[in-house]
Design an enzyme around this catalytic site. Structure first.
Site, short mmCIF file in Angstrom:
data_model
loop_
_atom_site.label_atom_id
_atom_site.label_comp_id
_atom_site.label_asym_id
_atom_site.label_seq_id
_atom_site.Cartn_x
_atom_site.Cartn_y
_atom_site.Cartn_z
N HIS A 143 0.85 -1.20 0.00
CA HIS A 143 0.00 0.00 0.00
C HIS A 143 0.88 1.25 0.00
CE1 HIS A 143 -3.69 2.20 0.57
NE2 HIS A 143 -3.28 2.73 1.70
N HIS A 150 -1.33 8.82 -4.76
CA HIS A 150 -2.36 8.01 -4.11
C HIS A 150 -3.71 8.29 -4.76
CE1 HIS A 150 -4.50 5.67 -1.38
NE2 HIS A 150 -4.10 6.16 -0.21
#
Length: 407
Positions: free
Chosen positions: A301, A336
């Site tokens: 992530h 992101h």
């Protein structure tokens, strides 16, 4: 373990490019796409990782482009390209056995800011009748169904920044249960709104490197100070492996495992020891009937925030001990993309397995803390064929982990 699920098509629209090939080349160069963003001019954080060269009117036609927001436009184009990549004909539509599951983590803040401005000025007559259908999350999946004639289950998952990964897990279950024969699964988001940038700035989640935006996104690096807003979409065509072989489709990879769960810890902070993340990783391994030694790399992530990267490193260390596989994190390059991030990562994991290599983490210079991961840096690293983990986490303690193997 249920039926193996094949990935037979990919569609990508990201700051790294509009095709899988473009994305792979940019990822392998390991340089950030972050730059000053005119949309954010005058804000304390005024840079992002934008999708460039995207012309919605040229891609979709002016009427469709006009009635849809940017995150829906990304989803539509990615879905069309994924279907083409999978060799699926759409004459007469994809049919009632084809589902659509997309991860979208929020409404379109750009549209709502504009329309609320009209209300705040006591001009309700100026609020667009398209405000709702062009901006609510469910319309990303709905517009794909309309566009491609996919008449099966149609839904959006909202698990914050794990949404795209959750969508793939739900799609996997629809196929294993026999509810669908094909599912278009992925995620889409455009986070480059002034409201989103302001909210995340107030939360101290964004990097403040205004003078060097290209150095701002640095997952797992000792000098990380926050993430960089991004945008984009990824759509994967999923079908049962037996069905894909029967129609002689090209199998790009196999989605073999999925694990999910909640931290049940804090609204926005991850569990400091990565408890929920570790449980999701172990669940994906069990679901896939894989052992630790089968994992060739981890697509993390890796937001570049101090808390997330520390918790994720702790989770990986808890699961793998001193033998954590090579770790990459695409957000160093593309920023992101929030609800789309997990789907984009999943597509990148498929590409890594196809190419037998792991792209480097942009801006990585060295780690801190007690957890030392094997971060891929500087250049791509060849890896032996095997399995790849793609991990996604989000506000509310959401954890979703996907396990892919070579096709």
């Amino acid at each position: 373990m249920g039926a193996d699920i094949a990935v037979t098509g990919l569609g990508l629209i990201t700051p790294a490019g509009h095709t899988p090939e473009e994305n792979w080349a940019v990822l392998c160069r390991g340089r950030s796409a972050a730059a000053r963003d005119p949309e954010l001019a005058g804000l304390p954080v005024d840079f992002s990782c934008p999708v460039t060269g995207f012309d919605p009117a040229a891609e979709l036609g002016r009427p469709l482009a006009r009635r849809t927001d940017r995150f829906i436009q990304f989803a539509l184009v990615a879905a069309r390209r994924a279907v083409t990549d999978a060799g699926l004909g759409v004459d007469g539509g994809l049919g009632e056995r084809t589902g659509v599951v997309l991860g979208v983590s929020s409404n379109s803040m750009s549209t709502y800011v504009t329309e609320f401005g009209h209300l705040g000025a006591d001009r309700p007559e100026r609020v667009s009748p398209l405000a709702l259908p062009r901006s609510v999350p469910s319309m990303a999946a709905g517009e794909i169904a309309i566009d491609l004639g996919a008449r099966g289950p149609n839904l959006v998952t909202a698990t914050a920044c794990a949404s795209g990964a959750t969508a793939l897990g739900v799609a996997r279950d629809l196929l294993r249960s026999g509810t669908c024969d094909i599912v278009l699964a992925g995620g889409s988001e455009s986070a480059r709104s002034r409201m989103a940038a302001t909210c995340f700035t107030r939360m101290r989640a964004l990097s403040r490197r205004r003078e060097e935006p290209e150095l701002a996104s640095r997952p797992f690096d000792a000098r990380r100070d926050g993430f960089v807003l991004g945008e984009g979409a990824a759509v994967l065509v999923l079908e049962r492996a037996a069905d894909a072989r029967a129609r002689r489709a090209r199998v790009l990879a196999v989605l073999r495992g999925y694990g999910a769960g909640a931290d049940a810890h804090h609204p926005v902070a991850p569990h400091p020891h990565g408890d929920g993340a570790a449980r999701a990783i172990r669940a994906a391994l069990r679901d896939a009937d894989c052992c630790l030694a089968d994992i060739g790399h981890v697509n993390a992530h890796g937001t570049g925030t101090p808390l997330n990267d520390t918790a994720e490193a702790a989770a990986l260390t808890r699961v793998f001990g001193d033998d954590v596989p090579p770790v990459t994190a695409a957000k160093g390059v593309i920023g992101h993309a929030l609800g789309a991030a997990g789907a984009i990562q999943a597509a990148y994991t498929v590409l890594a397995l196809r190419h037998g290599a792991v792209p480097p983490v942009a801006n990585f210079e060295g780690q801190d803390g007690h957890h030392k991961l094997d971060i891929v840096a500087g250049r791509p690293r060849p890896v032996s064929p095997g399995a790849g983990l793609s991990s996604s986490f989000g506000f509310g303690g959401q954890n979703a982990v996907l396990l892919f193997t070579s096709g």
